[in-house]
Design a protein around this motif. Structure first.
Motif, PDB file in Angstrom:
ATOM      1  N   SER A 139       8.559   2.270  11.211  1.00 28.26           N
ATOM      2  CA  SER A 139       7.262   1.604  11.085  1.00 28.26           C
ATOM      3  C   SER A 139       7.022   1.073   9.680  1.00 28.26           C
ATOM      4  O   SER A 139       6.348   0.056   9.507  1.00 28.26           O
ATOM      5  CB  SER A 139       6.129   2.574  11.463  1.00 28.26           C
ATOM      6  N   ASN A 140       7.552   1.747   8.672  1.00 24.59           N
ATOM      7  CA  ASN A 140       7.264   1.378   7.287  1.00 24.59           C
ATOM      8  C   ASN A 140       8.512   1.546   6.435  1.00 24.59           C
ATOM      9  O   ASN A 140       8.958   2.668   6.197  1.00 24.59           O
ATOM     10  CB  ASN A 140       6.121   2.251   6.757  1.00 24.59           C
ATOM     11  N   LEU A 141       9.060   0.438   5.955  1.00 19.92           N
ATOM     12  CA  LEU A 141      10.300   0.501   5.168  1.00 19.92           C
ATOM     13  C   LEU A 141      10.083   1.189   3.827  1.00 19.92           C
ATOM     14  O   LEU A 141      10.960   1.916   3.348  1.00 19.92           O
ATOM     15  CB  LEU A 141      10.854  -0.900   4.926  1.00 19.92           C
ATOM     16  N   VAL A 142       8.929   0.963   3.202  1.00 27.07           N
ATOM     17  CA  VAL A 142       8.675   1.577   1.899  1.00 27.07           C
ATOM     18  C   VAL A 142       8.650   3.093   2.029  1.00 27.07           C
ATOM     19  O   VAL A 142       9.264   3.808   1.227  1.00 27.07           O
ATOM     20  CB  VAL A 142       7.360   1.049   1.290  1.00 27.07           C
ATOM     21  N   ASP A 143       7.954   3.604   3.043  1.00 26.79           N
ATOM     22  CA  ASP A 143       7.936   5.054   3.261  1.00 26.79           C
ATOM     23  C   ASP A 143       9.334   5.587   3.550  1.00 26.79           C
ATOM     24  O   ASP A 143       9.707   6.680   3.101  1.00 26.79           O
ATOM     25  CB  ASP A 143       7.009   5.397   4.430  1.00 26.79           C
ATOM     26  N   THR A 144      10.113   4.805   4.289  1.00 27.89           N
ATOM     27  CA  THR A 144      11.488   5.215   4.607  1.00 27.89           C
ATOM     28  C   THR A 144      12.335   5.283   3.342  1.00 27.89           C
ATOM     29  O   THR A 144      13.120   6.224   3.147  1.00 27.89           O
ATOM     30  CB  THR A 144      12.110   4.229   5.607  1.00 27.89           C
ATOM     31  N   ILE A 145      12.176   4.302   2.470  1.00 30.55           N
ATOM     32  CA  ILE A 145      12.911   4.300   1.197  1.00 30.55           C
ATOM     33  C   ILE A 145      12.544   5.525   0.373  1.00 30.55           C
ATOM     34  O   ILE A 145      13.415   6.195  -0.210  1.00 30.55           O
ATOM     35  CB  ILE A 145      12.625   2.999   0.419  1.00 30.55           C
TER      36      ILE A 145
END
Length: 254
Positions: free
Chosen positions: A168-174
């Motif tokens: 859902s969220n690439l920044v959170d995944t990073i």
């Protein structure tokens, strides 16, 4: 063409090997069961589709308005005003990708696609990632190509062999990857030259979209931004070509 009953509705195999669910009950049940759906097609002006649209959007599934001709082409006359195309693969979690690396006894090697919208580019990236020994590919749920039959075909079947997570969220995944000791490298024209980088250890390579490159927040959360040397008059490379060069540069260190 093979047809079978499922989810109190119909699944139909099409000529492209894409599986289509149609009918309100069938699509609703599939959404409630969180089946891997690529796209939901809703007949323009159709009533009573609010629950389906809400369920799809909550899961980050693309919802498209469709004309009568489009729905008939997908599933015939008895479509009931809605159809859903199943994804060509089952997605995994980011934790599954990290566990895959751990099972090999090697530091994680992950590819992140930041809003790659061309299915041919995404398929080519997946194909190269599998060939280069990456542990998995991560794509966002929104503003990105999904692993549909075109992507699967372009990957030459590699999509069946490599783990693919849809988040859902690439920044959170990073940020999650960083907590696991993974260094995150983005690709942009203004980055550090690739020959100055040390790509050993746990790493994730982030490939930006075809038209806009890395998103602002994604770029800000990368540990390092890398660039490739450009000697011609054209100042950019195709996203999948750029990804391939970076992946095999990383392979040198592994």
């Amino acid at each position: 063409m093979q047809i079978q009953e499922n989810y109190r509705g119909i699944i139909m195999g099409t000529a492209s090997n894409e599986e289509i669910i149609y009918g309100k009950n069938a699509v609703t049940e599939a959404l409630k069961a969180e089946k891997p759906i690529d796209t939901v097609f809703v007949l323009k002006g159709a009533q009573g589709m609010n629950q389906i649209i809400a369920l799809a959007k909550k899961q980050g599934i693309v919802v498209k308005d469709a004309g009568e001709d489009k729905l008939k082409a997908l599933c015939g006359d008895k479509h009931g005003g809605v159809a859903a195309a199943l994804s060509a693969v089952s997605y995994c979690t980011v934790e599954d990708i990290l566990a895959n690396a751990e099972s090999k006894g090697k530091p994680p090697f992950i590819i992140i696609c930041d809003e790659i919208q061309d299915p041919h580019n995404l398929g080519a990236i997946i194909r190269t990632a599998e060939a280069a020994g990456a542990d998995g590919v991560i794509i966002p749920k929104r503003r990105s190509a999904t692993v549909n039959p075109t992507v699967f075909k372009t990957s030459a079947g590699a999509a069946a062999w490599i783990k693919i997570a849809r988040v859902s969220n690439l920044v959170d995944t990073i940020k999650t990857l960083k907590k696991h000791g993974v260094w995150v490298y983005g690709a942009e024209a203004d980055g550090t030259p690739i020959d100055k980088a040390d790509l050993s250890g746990a790493l994730a390579l982030v490939i930006g979209s075809e038209g806009f490159g890395l998103g602002k927040l994604v770029k800000e959360n990368c540990d390092v931004v890398l660039s490739l040397p450009m000697f011609g008059k054209v100042n950019s490379l195709n996203a999948s070509v750029c990804a391939g060069i970076l992946m095999y540069e990383a392979v040198k260190y592994r």
